[in-house]
Scaffold this motif. Structure first.
Motif, PDB file in Angstrom:
ATOM      1  N   PHE A  28      11.876  32.272 -33.699  1.00  0.00           N
ATOM      2  CA  PHE A  28      12.906  33.007 -32.978  1.00  0.00           C
ATOM      3  C   PHE A  28      12.560  32.928 -31.492  1.00  0.00           C
ATOM      4  O   PHE A  28      11.415  33.162 -31.115  1.00  0.00           O
ATOM      5  CB  PHE A  28      12.928  34.473 -33.437  1.00  0.00           C
ATOM      6  N   PRO A  29      13.500  32.567 -30.637  1.00  0.00           N
ATOM      7  CA  PRO A  29      13.193  32.431 -29.210  1.00  0.00           C
ATOM      8  C   PRO A  29      12.924  33.786 -28.553  1.00  0.00           C
ATOM      9  O   PRO A  29      13.827  34.599 -28.408  1.00  0.00           O
ATOM     10  CB  PRO A  29      14.437  31.764 -28.639  1.00  0.00           C
ATOM     11  N   GLU A  30      11.687  34.006 -28.179  1.00  0.00           N
ATOM     12  CA  GLU A  30      11.281  35.288 -27.580  1.00  0.00           C
ATOM     13  C   GLU A  30      11.517  35.326 -26.068  1.00  0.00           C
ATOM     14  O   GLU A  30      11.618  36.395 -25.487  1.00  0.00           O
ATOM     15  CB  GLU A  30       9.811  35.572 -27.877  1.00  0.00           C
ATOM     16  N   THR A  31      11.590  34.153 -25.448  1.00  0.00           N
ATOM     17  CA  THR A  31      11.764  34.096 -23.998  1.00  0.00           C
ATOM     18  C   THR A  31      13.042  33.341 -23.661  1.00  0.00           C
ATOM     19  O   THR A  31      13.599  32.616 -24.498  1.00  0.00           O
ATOM     20  CB  THR A  31      10.580  33.364 -23.335  1.00  0.00           C
ATOM     21  N   GLU A  32      13.481  33.501 -22.426  1.00  0.00           N
ATOM     22  CA  GLU A  32      14.670  32.763 -21.969  1.00  0.00           C
ATOM     23  C   GLU A  32      14.419  31.252 -21.985  1.00  0.00           C
ATOM     24  O   GLU A  32      15.324  30.479 -22.256  1.00  0.00           O
ATOM     25  CB  GLU A  32      15.088  33.223 -20.577  1.00  0.00           C
ATOM     26  N   LYS A  33      13.192  30.847 -21.715  1.00  0.00           N
ATOM     27  CA  LYS A  33      12.843  29.422 -21.736  1.00  0.00           C
ATOM     28  C   LYS A  33      13.006  28.850 -23.144  1.00  0.00           C
ATOM     29  O   LYS A  33      13.572  27.765 -23.323  1.00  0.00           O
ATOM     30  CB  LYS A  33      11.411  29.226 -21.246  1.00  0.00           C
ATOM     31  N   GLU A  34      12.540  29.580 -24.151  1.00  0.00           N
ATOM     32  CA  GLU A  34      12.687  29.131 -25.536  1.00  0.00           C
ATOM     33  C   GLU A  34      14.156  29.126 -25.957  1.00  0.00           C
ATOM     34  O   GLU A  34      14.608  28.208 -26.651  1.00  0.00           O
ATOM     35  CB  GLU A  34      11.872  30.034 -26.466  1.00  0.00           C
ATOM     36  N   CYS A  99      22.005  34.132 -36.819  1.00  0.00           N
ATOM     37  CA  CYS A  99      21.370  32.896 -36.353  1.00  0.00           C
ATOM     38  C   CYS A  99      20.286  33.265 -35.342  1.00  0.00           C
ATOM     39  O   CYS A  99      20.277  34.380 -34.825  1.00  0.00           O
ATOM     40  CB  CYS A  99      22.384  31.899 -35.789  1.00  0.00           C
ATOM     41  N   ARG A 100      19.388  32.335 -35.081  1.00  0.00           N
ATOM     42  CA  ARG A 100      18.254  32.666 -34.202  1.00  0.00           C
ATOM     43  C   ARG A 100      18.624  32.767 -32.736  1.00  0.00           C
ATOM     44  O   ARG A 100      17.780  33.052 -31.891  1.00  0.00           O
ATOM     45  CB  ARG A 100      17.081  31.729 -34.429  1.00  0.00           C
ATOM     46  N   LEU A 101      19.879  32.572 -32.402  1.00  0.00           N
ATOM     47  CA  LEU A 101      20.358  32.778 -31.034  1.00  0.00           C
ATOM     48  C   LEU A 101      20.932  34.176 -30.867  1.00  0.00           C
ATOM     49  O   LEU A 101      21.570  34.492 -29.863  1.00  0.00           O
ATOM     50  CB  LEU A 101      21.385  31.701 -30.675  1.00  0.00           C
ATOM     51  N   TRP A 102      20.669  35.030 -31.832  1.00  0.00           N
ATOM     52  CA  TRP A 102      21.138  36.415 -31.847  1.00  0.00           C
ATOM     53  C   TRP A 102      20.613  37.154 -30.613  1.00  0.00           C
ATOM     54  O   TRP A 102      19.447  37.044 -30.262  1.00  0.00           O
ATOM     55  CB  TRP A 102      20.630  37.087 -33.135  1.00  0.00           C
ATOM     56  N   ARG A 103      21.490  37.886 -29.960  1.00  0.00           N
ATOM     57  CA  ARG A 103      21.131  38.661 -28.774  1.00  0.00           C
ATOM     58  C   ARG A 103      21.857  40.000 -28.782  1.00  0.00           C
ATOM     59  O   ARG A 103      22.982  40.105 -29.262  1.00  0.00           O
ATOM     60  CB  ARG A 103      21.527  37.927 -27.474  1.00  0.00           C
ATOM     61  N   ILE A 104      21.185  41.011 -28.192  1.00  0.00           N
ATOM     62  CA  ILE A 104      21.844  42.308 -28.045  1.00  0.00           C
ATOM     63  C   ILE A 104      22.150  42.551 -26.580  1.00  0.00           C
ATOM     64  O   ILE A 104      21.658  41.887 -25.707  1.00  0.00           O
ATOM     65  CB  ILE A 104      21.016  43.475 -28.607  1.00  0.00           C
TER      66      ILE A 104
END
Length: 104
Positions: A28-34, A99-104
C-alpha cells in the motif's frame, strides 16, 4: 461513456475479480512518492487495458484491511455515478470494492 457501457464495464471488472484475478494489493503506498509511482505505471498503460489497470491498482472485490476500507469512503469515489474519479483509473466501481490507491 454511457450508462450501459458503464454497467458492462462494472460487470467485466466483477467477473475478473470473481474468477480469481490476482492484483497487487501490497504494498500500500504510504508516501506520495509511492502513490505517484503507481500512477506512473497506470499512465504507461494502454487506457483501454482494464485488466492491467485493475492488477496494478490492486482492486479487491470487498472491503480490505483491518479497517475494512472500501471505495465508498475514498476521496475519488463519486457516489451518484458509482465511479472512481482518479484520472488514471476512471472506471465504474462498486461501493464495497477497494484498491490500493484508496485515499481519505
Amino acid at each position: 461513456m454511457n450508462n450501459e457501457q458503464q454497467k458492462a464495464m462494472l460487470r467485466t471488472m466483477a467477473h475478473f475479480m470473481d474468477n480469481g484475478l490476482k492484483t497487487q494489493t501490497e504494498p500500500f503506498p504510504e508516501t506520495e512518492k509511492e502513490f505517484a509511482a503507481i500512477l506512473d505505471e497506470l499512465r504507461a498503460l494502454n487506457p483501454d487495458d482494464l485488466e492491467a489497470k485493475m492488477v496494478i491498482s490492486g482492486f479487491f472485490n470487498r472491503p480490505y484491511g483491518p479497517d475494512r476500507q472500501r471505495c465508498m469512503e475514498c476521496l475519488y469515489y463519486l457516489v451518484h455515478r458509482e465511479w472512481c474519479d482518479l484520472p488514471e483509473l476512471a472506471v465504474p466501481v462498486d461501493a464495497d470494492w477497494w484498491c490500493r490507491l484508496w485515499r481519505i
